[in-house]
Scaffold this motif. Structure first.
Motif, short mmCIF file in Angstrom:
data_model
loop_
_atom_site.label_atom_id
_atom_site.label_comp_id
_atom_site.label_asym_id
_atom_site.label_seq_id
_atom_site.Cartn_x
_atom_site.Cartn_y
_atom_site.Cartn_z
N ARG A 48 32.43 -0.03 7.16
CA ARG A 48 32.69 0.01 5.72
C ARG A 48 34.17 -0.10 5.45
NH1 ARG A 48 28.00 2.10 3.13
NH2 ARG A 48 29.18 2.27 1.22
N ILE A 49 34.49 -0.82 4.37
CA ILE A 49 35.91 -0.89 3.98
C ILE A 49 36.06 -0.34 2.57
CG2 ILE A 49 36.47 -2.82 5.49
CD1 ILE A 49 36.26 -4.60 2.97
N VAL A 50 37.25 0.16 2.29
CA VAL A 50 37.49 0.83 1.01
C VAL A 50 37.61 -0.21 -0.10
CG1 VAL A 50 40.00 0.88 1.26
CG2 VAL A 50 38.87 2.62 -0.12
N ARG A 51 37.05 0.13 -1.28
CA ARG A 51 37.12 -0.78 -2.42
C ARG A 51 37.72 -0.07 -3.64
NH1 ARG A 51 35.74 -5.52 -4.45
NH2 ARG A 51 34.60 -5.71 -6.40
N PHE A 52 37.31 1.19 -3.85
CA PHE A 52 37.85 1.94 -5.00
C PHE A 52 38.47 3.23 -4.49
CE2 PHE A 52 34.25 -0.40 -6.93
CZ PHE A 52 34.97 -1.15 -7.82
N LYS A 99 45.42 -6.15 6.83
CA LYS A 99 45.09 -4.88 6.17
C LYS A 99 43.66 -4.44 6.44
CE LYS A 99 48.36 -5.30 2.36
NZ LYS A 99 48.47 -5.75 0.96
N LEU A 100 42.93 -5.27 7.16
CA LEU A 100 41.50 -4.98 7.33
C LEU A 100 41.30 -3.68 8.10
CD1 LEU A 100 38.89 -6.28 6.46
CD2 LEU A 100 38.72 -7.34 8.69
N GLU A 101 42.17 -3.46 9.10
CA GLU A 101 42.01 -2.23 9.89
C GLU A 101 42.27 -0.99 9.06
OE1 GLU A 101 44.26 -2.28 13.50
OE2 GLU A 101 43.87 -4.43 13.73
N GLU A 102 43.32 -1.09 8.22
CA GLU A 102 43.62 0.07 7.37
C GLU A 102 42.47 0.36 6.42
OE1 GLU A 102 47.13 -0.73 5.13
OE2 GLU A 102 48.11 -1.68 6.87
N LYS A 112 34.40 -8.84 14.57
CA LYS A 112 34.02 -7.44 14.74
C LYS A 112 35.01 -6.59 15.55
CE LYS A 112 29.22 -7.99 13.67
NZ LYS A 112 27.86 -8.15 14.14
N PRO A 113 35.59 -7.11 16.60
CA PRO A 113 36.44 -6.22 17.40
C PRO A 113 37.53 -5.55 16.59
CG PRO A 113 36.50 -8.52 18.22
CD PRO A 113 35.43 -8.43 17.21
N GLU A 114 38.10 -6.26 15.61
CA GLU A 114 39.22 -5.68 14.88
C GLU A 114 38.87 -4.41 14.12
OE1 GLU A 114 41.82 -8.22 12.59
OE2 GLU A 114 41.15 -9.86 13.87
N PRO A 115 37.88 -4.48 13.24
CA PRO A 115 37.57 -3.26 12.49
C PRO A 115 37.13 -2.10 13.37
CG PRO A 115 36.04 -5.05 11.99
CD PRO A 115 37.13 -5.63 12.81
N LYS A 116 36.63 -2.39 14.57
CA LYS A 116 36.10 -1.28 15.36
C LYS A 116 37.20 -0.41 15.96
CE LYS A 116 31.54 -2.96 16.56
NZ LYS A 116 30.75 -3.72 17.54
N GLU A 117 38.39 -0.97 16.07
CA GLU A 117 39.45 -0.22 16.74
C GLU A 117 39.72 1.15 16.15
OE1 GLU A 117 42.94 -2.61 17.20
OE2 GLU A 117 41.76 -4.20 18.15
N PRO A 118 39.94 1.23 14.83
CA PRO A 118 40.30 2.54 14.30
C PRO A 118 39.21 3.60 14.47
CG PRO A 118 39.93 0.95 12.57
CD PRO A 118 39.94 0.19 13.84
N GLU A 119 38.00 3.18 14.78
CA GLU A 119 36.94 4.18 14.89
C GLU A 119 37.15 5.09 16.09
OE1 GLU A 119 33.04 2.45 14.52
OE2 GLU A 119 33.92 1.02 13.13
#
Lengths: 276, 266
Positions: A6-10, A231-234, B258-265
């Motif tokens: 899930r990514i933040v939206r609001f 910014k996707l990771e943040e 997919k690999p990118e978003p999984k990192e912070p988890e």
């Protein structure tokens, strides 16, 4: 977490503004409709919940003033969010709710898609109907607020403008309120609850986050932009806890029920509704 | 010759006279008949026993059909209950007694004739009666010079009873709501008329536009979903699949997803 990413939206403040306008709008709708239909038994019953006609009027006025204060706070918040050094970019980029030429293009693509003439449009962060929702409230609130405030003090107002202007203000206030109710209870509710993939409820306004995979379908440009900017990771956040989901499902469905009940009332009592 | 001419003239004169009598003679018999209304006559029992209820003796009180006067008037412009106003309403507003000469005025209620005027915010919401503003008998016409309702003193004599400090400007507010979209309003209160139609078109336009937009949208999505479900069995795959592909393509050019978003988890 094993659930979908899930990514933040609001952010919290955005969601609080939405909850605030939900609660105040529904109170205004109920007290307003009760007084509008005071000649019917339905209206008398509803008004009696607030302690009679005068009580309902007091609630209506008080909550109206609260709404105006909330709107002013919202404007301050929005103005604070704009980066004034690069205001042109800040106001007209894809993260802004200000309409852009791309919205017209998207609408054209959507219509073509309706008739099977092309693929559905690829949206950025805000779709054109989301922008319309926002600006509809943005124009409706001042109109209702200013006419309501003027009708609250008719003696003072009639010193500045002729008294018959109040006749027009009554008409404007009621018509705009009816438009707002009908739009929210028919179109906003359908988009938020009945669309495919949203069905029980579109949770993003309460949870604050959206599933990445779902957004990739509808708003691919937004996701692509986030990735390019790194910014996707943040943006990745954990999903809402179950207790919180229960809370907002109960809250959302209470609001939905009140809204639909009012919609049915408007339809049933349409002949008793006086514009003016 | 003379006698025949005389006879012929006599017959003609007698016929004319008889015709005149027939035309001018008062319709004696119906006038003396005991009826509550021209439509419903007394029932046999009342007529034979001579026993009448109080209300039956009063003229024109029983109504042929139960209903609101408003409804009756809608179907027939001339009802027995409509005052035969010898004076036009416009002229009545200048009279000291605006209801002068109206038949059976004492037995009537305001709202029997002033249907729309009685159904308005001050009476429904403020719980006022007509007389609390318009005063006791005789009710003077609004344009009668000494009327408390005359616009020159209405604010002081009427409005300020409740609205303390009401001004002339305040008193120009129209208390009796009018039909905002009516053609007559266009002439007498154009700003209200145009505001009405502006808001009306705004509501109808917005709802029609977005209603249709949402309806087609939801319908189209459901249609695709149903086709999606029915896909595995028939061999219609190639028809549908090319459609969704063009959109994800540009994104897939970007680095793996997919690999990118999984990192912070972690």
């Amino acid at each position: 977490m094993n659930g979908p990413v899930r990514i933040v939206r609001f952010n919290v403040l955005d969601r609080l503004f939405h909850v605030f306008i939900m609660v105040t709008f529904l109170i205004q709708a109920v007290t307003g409709m009760g007084r509008l239909l005071f000649s019917t038994n339905w209206g008398k019953t509803v008004v009696n919940l607030f302690g009679g006609y005068d009580g309902a009027t007091t609630v209506h006025k008080t909550v109206g003033i609260l709404m105006i204060i909330g709107f002013v706070i919202h404007i301050i918040y929005v103005l604070a969010k704009v980066e004034w050094k690069s205001w042109r970019k800040s106001l007209f980029d894809a993260d802004s709710l200000v309409p852009r030429p791309a919205d017209a293009v998207h609408f054209g693509q959507k219509v073509r898609w309706f008739f099977g003439l092309g693929p559905p449009p690829a949206f950025d962060r805000w779709t054109y109907w989301e922008k319309f929702d926002y600006w509809a409230v943005f124009w409706g609130l001042p109109l209702l607020g200013i006419t309501g405030l003027m009708l609250m003090y008719p003696l003072a107002v009639s010193r500045i403008v002729p008294g018959w202007v109040l006749n027009i203000l009554v008409l404007l206030h009621r018509a705009e309120a009816l438009l707002a109710m009908l739009y929210i209870f028919i179109i906003h509710f359908t988009i938020g609850h009945l669309r495919r993939g949203m069905f029980p409820m579109n949770e993003c306004m309460f949870a604050g986050s959206v599933e990445l995979e779902k957004e990739r379908e509808e708003k691919p440009l937004w996701i692509a932009r986030l990735r390019e900017e790194g910014k996707l990771e943040e943006a990745v956040v954990p999903g809402p806890p179950p207790w919180y989901r229960v809370v907002y499902f109960v809250f959302g469905y209470t609001a939905l029920t009140i809204g639909l009940y009012l919609l049915v009332t408007i339809i049933v009592y349409r002949n008793y509704i006086k514009w003016h | 010759m003379d006698l025949r001419r005389l006879l012929r003239m006599a017959v003609l004169q007698a016929a004319l006279g008889l015709l005149g009598v027939l035309v001018l003679w008062p319709p004696a018999a119906p006038a003396q008949e005991e009826v509550t209304s021209p439509i419903r006559r007394y029932k046999e029992r009342e007529a034979s026993t001579g026993y009448y209820e109080d209300y039956e003796v009063k003229p024109r009180r029983a109504r042929p059909f139960v209903g609101a006067p408003e409804v009756q008037r809608r179907y027939s412009p001339v009802t027995p209950y409509r005052p035969r106003a010898a004076i036009e309403p416009q002229a009545r507003s200048y009279l000291q007694d605006s209801h002068a000469g109206i038949q059976f005025y004492e037995t009537r209620h305001c709202e029997e004739c002033h249907v729309k005027e009685a159904n308005q915010a001050h009476t429904i919401r403020g719980n006022l009666t007509c007389r609390q503003c318009h005063g006791g008998e005789p009710i003077a016409g609004i344009n009668y010079y000494y009327s408390p309702m005359n616009p020159i003193r209405r604010h002081a004599y009427v409005c300020s009873k409740c609205h303390e400090g009401a001004s002339v400007s305040f008193a120009t507010y129209e208390v009796h709501e009018r039909e905002t979209g009516a053609a007559s309003t266009r002439k007498t209160f154009p700003s209200l008329y145009y505001t009405n139609w502006f808001m009306y078109l705004l509501i109808v336009g917005t709802l029609a536009f977005f209603g249709l937009h949402t309806l087609i949208w939801v319908g189209k999505e459901s249609y695709h979903a149903i086709r999606e479900k029915m896909k595995p069995e028939p061999e219609s795959k190639p028809e549908i699949e090319p459609e969704p592909e063009p959109e994800p393509e540009p994104q897939e050019k970007a680095p793996p997803e997919k690999p990118e978003p999984k990192e912070p988890e972690k």
